[in-house]
Design a protein around this motif. Structure first.
Motif, PDB file in Angstrom:
ATOM      1  N   THR A 161      39.462  -7.124  41.871  1.00 28.63           N
ATOM      2  CA  THR A 161      40.428  -6.255  42.415  1.00 28.63           C
ATOM      3  C   THR A 161      39.833  -5.607  43.543  1.00 28.63           C
ATOM      4  O   THR A 161      40.397  -4.588  43.945  1.00 28.63           O
ATOM      5  N   THR A 165      47.864 -10.658  38.373  1.00 32.20           N
ATOM      6  CA  THR A 165      48.416 -11.453  39.424  1.00 32.20           C
ATOM      7  C   THR A 165      49.749 -12.194  38.926  1.00 32.20           C
ATOM      8  O   THR A 165      49.695 -12.482  37.646  1.00 32.20           O
ATOM      9  N   PRO A 193      46.496 -18.241  38.232  1.00 31.12           N
ATOM     10  CA  PRO A 193      45.212 -18.111  39.000  1.00 31.12           C
ATOM     11  C   PRO A 193      44.469 -19.526  38.902  1.00 31.12           C
ATOM     12  O   PRO A 193      44.630 -20.375  37.962  1.00 31.12           O
ATOM     13  N   TRP A 223      43.022 -10.008  42.908  1.00 27.36           N
ATOM     14  CA  TRP A 223      43.791  -9.728  41.913  1.00 27.36           C
ATOM     15  C   TRP A 223      44.434  -7.996  42.068  1.00 27.36           C
ATOM     16  O   TRP A 223      43.597  -7.444  42.865  1.00 27.36           O
ATOM     17  N   GLN A 224      45.615  -7.776  41.969  1.00 26.02           N
ATOM     18  CA  GLN A 224      46.083  -6.620  41.762  1.00 26.02           C
ATOM     19  C   GLN A 224      45.495  -5.600  41.096  1.00 26.02           C
ATOM     20  O   GLN A 224      45.397  -5.936  39.862  1.00 26.02           O
TER      21      GLN A 224
END
Length: 548
Positions: A116, A477, A481, A501-502
């Motif tokens: 992140t 996400t 992935p 990743w958010q």
């Protein structure tokens, strides 16, 4: 608030050997660096900037956290440290504040960056990928001047420096050697190569600055250039003195930061809080360093001295602490019985290290024959000595190469005692994990010797991502992935990534989604797949990543 952008451009293993530092740092006049000289003329040139450690990973850990390595356990070279739970990386804080964060493409923060931390962490990462109108933090890390490149042969060096004109190449016969280096072809060639690499690095910096201008972003972007520690030579990198710790530091912020030199000693550990302060963001209380500049670009008061040190470097076991004030450097060797140039497999294969050891051997042979040893000077023998003084004091302004030890000089006893006290008080305030047995520290991080894994995250009844591992970062996400294929060491160095990743705060129940947890010093959690809403919530599937 219209927050400024941040552009970091950093290089490896150089002292202030830039043209702008001519007359400030010995030998800087030999550099050919028009782009960085221009940047310095447009911004603040910090004339006495210091790394926290004279080697890459500990130094970079301080830069990215705003904390001292000996306080948070990142002082040993390459340790996959388990950071205290409150510690966050600068890009994490900036991303949470709405910044588009990128890294291109080296980290070496002593711990794996959470997925992140960056919107883009790759060899193609660039501010140009940001959403329209988003401020950015873009870090570009160049390996051009790394220690390994100094020792390339002539053909390989030309391939590595294609933008250096023949007229700008450094002539080995014209190199000004420091007094602790033998005047030999080996050392002259290495130094000449170094200046050619610095020139090539300057060209690379110029291309990035040109792109900033092309995008009409220069006026609202804070540009910072820095090196992680001193040059890749004996007596510089790995030595906790002026040549190992003193680095170039240049900052530009048009319309805010007044151009000109900054003469007070400052530490690179202050970069993280300085960026937050300049962007109008809160500096967390756990950050140990203070900001150098405020949100208007005005200078802030700095501490009376800058503390640094060295600890284990690969298989070299040593502990050195040092503090530099406006004039003097005090060095405390906690293991004076150990040589300053212990065996270390990697640098011992480099030509300058090989030559120094060979000359020392030749002197031993001379003594064995009853002859006078004459292969090295007294200054050069300090590098290969069998031991070192417990304390050293140098007037670094009049003696920049630190050749005259004043610790025993009655005229400087007040200076010695003042700096001793400064270091002792600093240690009492911040602690020193470097004095703890490393095996005990590792056991506290990894009981039983195994690297722990962050627990798999989950979604609570309120739709919030949760994890049972204290201090874990959570991310998600909506795109499948890629499998974990990169070795852990490559991820620690920052030359491999587990993708972007958010942050968990942005999760709004999106499905399908994949969620994951990270904790510095732990392996990332397994990936949890949250299927589409049409499927039962309790059918969440754990995706097992490839294990090492």
């Amino acid at each position: 608030m219209n927050r400024p952008n941040i552009l970091w451009i950093s290089t490896h293993d150089i002292n202030p050997h830039l043209g702008t530092y001519a007359g400030i740092w010995p030998g800087a006049e030999q550099a050919r660096t028009p782009n960085l000289d221009r940047l310095a003329a447009q911004g603040a040139r910090f004339d006495r900037a210091y790394a926290s450690a004279p080697v890459c990973a500990p130094s970079r850990s301080a830069i990215i956290t705003g904390c001292h390595p000996t306080s948070i356990g990142t002082m040993h070279m390459r340790s996959n440290a388990v950071l205290p739970e409150e510690i966050r990386l600068l890009p994490e804080l900036l991303r949470e504040a709405g910044y588009y964060t990128t890294n291109n493409w080296f980290r070496d923060f002593q711990t794996e960056a959470p997925g992140t931390a960056f919107d883009d962490d790759s060899s193609t990462a660039h501010w140009r990928g940001r959403p329209e109108g988003a401020p950015f933090f873009a870090a570009f890390h160049g390996l051009i001047t790394h220690e390994s490149q100094i020792y390339l042969d002539s053909e390989a060096l030309r391939e590595a420096t294609p933008h250096v004109a023949d007229d700008d190449r450094c002539d080995p016969s014209a190199v000004h050697l420091p007094p602790y280096h033998p005047d030999t072809e080996t050392f002259r060639r290495a130094w000449a190569n170094y200046f050619d690499l610095v020139a090539e690095m300057d060209h690379w910096v110029g291309t990035i600055l040109d792109q900033l201008e092309e995008d009409d972003l220069a006026q609202n972007t804070i540009v910072v250039f820095w090196s992680d520690h001193g040059a890749g030579f004996p007596g510089h990198k790995r030595w906790a003195g002026e040549a190992g710790l003193r680095v170039p530091l240049i900052a530009r912020w048009p319309g805010h930061l007044t151009p000109g030199p900054v003469e007070e000693p400052v530490g690179l550990v202050s970069l993280a809080p300085t960026m937050l302060e300049m962007c109008g963001l809160e500096v967390p209380q756990w950050m140990q360093a203070d900001a150098l500049l405020d949100r208007t670009g005005a200078r802030r008061p700095v501490p009376a001295g800058v503390v640094g040190g060295r600890d284990r470097m690969d298989e070299q076991e040593d502990t050195v602490r040092t503090v530099r004030d406006g004039r003097f450097r005090y060095v405390r060797n906690l293991h004076p019985d150990r040589p300053p140039m212990q065996h270390c497999r990697y640098p011992d294969a480099l030509s300058t290290w090989v030559e120094l050891r060979e000359l020392a051997f030749e002197e031993a042979t001379q003594r064995g024959s009853g002859d006078v040893a004459d292969r090295l000077t007294a200054a050069q023998r300090t590098l290969v000595a069998p031991r070192k003084p417990a304390e050293l004091l140098f007037d670094t302004e009049s003696d920049p190469h630190e050749m005259i030890d004043l610790a025993g000089d009655p005229r400087h006893q007040a200076d010695l005692e003042r700096l001793r006290r400064m270091l002792d008080e600093w240690t009492a305030d911040h602690g020193d994990l470097g004095t703890q047995d490393e095996a005990e520290l590792l056991e506290s991080w990894r009981p039983g010797g195994g690297i722990r894994q962050a627990s798999a995250p989950w979604v609570d009844a309120a739709g919030t991502l949760q994890c049972d591992t204290a201090g874990a970062r959570l991310g998600f996400t909506t795109l499948p992935p890629a499998p974990d294929a990169a070795p852990r060491q490559a991820r620690l160095l920052g030359m491999a990534s587990l993708g972007s990743w958010q942050p968990a705060a942005e999760y709004r129940g999106q499905r399908p989604a994949w969620i994951r947890a990270w904790k510095p010093g732990f392996d990332p959690s397994d990936i949890v797949h949250l299927p589409c809403r049409s499927e039962a919530e309790d059918d969440a599937e754990v995706v097992q990543p490839a294990r090492q």
